[in-house]
Design a protein around this motif. Sequence first.
Motif, PDB file in Angstrom:
ATOM      1  N   GLY A 163       0.746  -0.767   0.215  1.00 42.54           N
ATOM      2  CA  GLY A 163      -0.110   0.333  -0.011  1.00 42.54           C
ATOM      3  C   GLY A 163       0.692   1.201   0.131  1.00 42.54           C
ATOM      4  O   GLY A 163       0.626   2.356  -0.929  1.00 42.54           O
ATOM      5  N   VAL A 164       1.836   1.211   0.933  1.00 46.27           N
ATOM      6  CA  VAL A 164       2.842   2.323   0.441  1.00 46.27           C
ATOM      7  C   VAL A 164       3.773   2.819  -0.610  1.00 46.27           C
ATOM      8  O   VAL A 164       3.648   3.905  -1.056  1.00 46.27           O
ATOM      9  N   ILE A 165       4.034   1.740  -0.701  1.00 47.13           N
ATOM     10  CA  ILE A 165       4.527   1.819  -2.618  1.00 47.13           C
ATOM     11  C   ILE A 165       3.581   1.862  -3.440  1.00 47.13           C
ATOM     12  O   ILE A 165       3.834   2.693  -4.576  1.00 47.13           O
ATOM     13  N   GLY A 166       2.842   1.954  -3.827  1.00 43.33           N
ATOM     14  CA  GLY A 166       1.354   2.567  -4.415  1.00 43.33           C
ATOM     15  C   GLY A 166       1.613   3.548  -3.549  1.00 43.33           C
ATOM     16  O   GLY A 166       0.920   4.550  -5.596  1.00 43.33           O
ATOM     17  N   GLY A 167       1.035   4.426  -2.885  1.00 42.52           N
ATOM     18  CA  GLY A 167       0.792   6.046  -2.400  1.00 42.52           C
ATOM     19  C   GLY A 167       2.244   6.013  -3.959  1.00 42.52           C
ATOM     20  O   GLY A 167       1.661   7.455  -3.439  1.00 42.52           O
ATOM     21  N   ALA A 168       3.215   5.712  -3.133  1.00 44.40           N
ATOM     22  CA  ALA A 168       4.524   6.890  -3.393  1.00 44.40           C
ATOM     23  C   ALA A 168       4.381   6.440  -5.067  1.00 44.40           C
ATOM     24  O   ALA A 168       4.794   7.766  -5.750  1.00 44.40           O
ATOM     25  N   VAL A 169       4.408   5.854  -5.354  1.00 44.68           N
ATOM     26  CA  VAL A 169       4.235   5.626  -7.589  1.00 44.68           C
ATOM     27  C   VAL A 169       2.861   6.970  -6.793  1.00 44.68           C
ATOM     28  O   VAL A 169       3.675   7.589  -8.650  1.00 44.68           O
ATOM     29  N   VAL A 170       1.972   6.903  -6.521  1.00 40.51           N
ATOM     30  CA  VAL A 170       0.765   8.052  -7.309  1.00 40.51           C
ATOM     31  C   VAL A 170       1.099   9.040  -6.696  1.00 40.51           C
ATOM     32  O   VAL A 170       1.131  10.242  -7.711  1.00 40.51           O
ATOM     33  N   ILE A 171       1.589   9.555  -5.787  1.00 37.68           N
ATOM     34  CA  ILE A 171       2.716  10.742  -5.225  1.00 37.68           C
ATOM     35  C   ILE A 171       3.699  11.604  -6.610  1.00 37.68           C
ATOM     36  O   ILE A 171       3.338  13.226  -6.927  1.00 37.68           O
ATOM     37  N   MET A 172       4.409  10.331  -6.653  1.00 43.32           N
ATOM     38  CA  MET A 172       5.063  10.763  -8.030  1.00 43.32           C
ATOM     39  C   MET A 172       4.614  12.012  -8.994  1.00 43.32           C
ATOM     40  O   MET A 172       5.469  12.223  -9.715  1.00 43.32           O
ATOM     41  N   LEU A 173       3.920  10.361  -9.830  1.00 40.18           N
ATOM     42  CA  LEU A 173       3.010  10.509 -10.886  1.00 40.18           C
ATOM     43  C   LEU A 173       2.158  12.089 -10.728  1.00 40.18           C
ATOM     44  O   LEU A 173       1.716  12.234 -11.985  1.00 40.18           O
ATOM     45  N   THR A 174       1.521  12.362  -9.353  1.00 42.59           N
ATOM     46  CA  THR A 174       0.876  13.227  -9.907  1.00 42.59           C
ATOM     47  C   THR A 174       0.807  14.490  -8.492  1.00 42.59           C
ATOM     48  O   THR A 174       0.497  15.852  -9.249  1.00 42.59           O
ATOM     49  N   GLY A 175       1.154  14.199  -7.638  1.00 47.00           N
ATOM     50  CA  GLY A 175       2.250  15.576  -6.824  1.00 47.00           C
ATOM     51  C   GLY A 175       0.592  15.131  -5.627  1.00 47.00           C
ATOM     52  O   GLY A 175       1.078  16.076  -5.090  1.00 47.00           O
TER      53      GLY A 175
END
Length: 296
Positions: A163-175
């Motif tokens: 879940g944390v990995i998924g959240g980090a990827v979303v933040i990287m892509l969308t801010g």
Amino acid sequence: MGEGHSHGAGASSRRLVIALVLTSAFLVAEVIGAIVFKSLALLSDAAHMMTDVAALAIALAAIKIGERKADDLRTFGYRRFEILAATFNAVLLFVVAGYVLYEGVSRLFSPEPVGSIGMLIVASFGLIVNLVSMRILASGAATSLNVKGAYLEVWADMLGSIGVIGGAVVIMLTGWTWVDPVVAIGIGLWVLPRTWILLRDTTHILMEGAPRGVILADVRSAIEAIDGVFGVHDLHVWVSGADQPSCTAHLVIADDIEPETVRQAVADLLETRFDLHHSTIQTETGPHSDSGELHR
């Protein structure tokens, strides 16, 4: 047979020690990462990983301390140490999860910048640690309840790391920095029910409650149905350790029936029907069997 049990306990201990060292080391790293990269999701996952560390430590302590025999000071032995440690773990987790949920809601209204790359790196290492620990514990999970419990804890934490990995990827892509507290809240809500179950079960044991699935009324009825039993009183069924059920009972039997025969029949009943292998049964004389007052 005793030697085989010793070897099995030794192998389980070694697996638990290796998994405990790996998980503890990463727990420290994850807390540091959460502070440096300002990630509440990492902190929440660290709280969840703390349950892994506690579960591993408790399982290891249960094996080591549980091997100690009862003495004049601890007449029931040391099995309840596992329950005390688990209770402390549950209370501590409630405090940590409450803090994470409070901070998560606060950050939803006041988002803070998050180091998503660092967050991703730390969570990825966490996933690797979980996978390695699961691999180490897998072979012992089939033969040891303690190891199985630790294995399931690590498995659950693996989902948190994903879940944390998924959240980090979303933040990287969308801010979208609000994703970080959302993930943190999700992990906190995932931990709380399991923590509540742990606290409920340990409190039940500390209050000397009956083992799960054992209904005292059924035990009483089954005992009273045995030939020669006039009545039963002072009937108690409780658990002194995580898996150590015990039973005590006073039987009133007919004065013309051999007490040992009835006592053995009751002991066999408790063991075969209710899985109560440790029982203390006392007998006392009641009416004569042909008085018309005797049960059956």
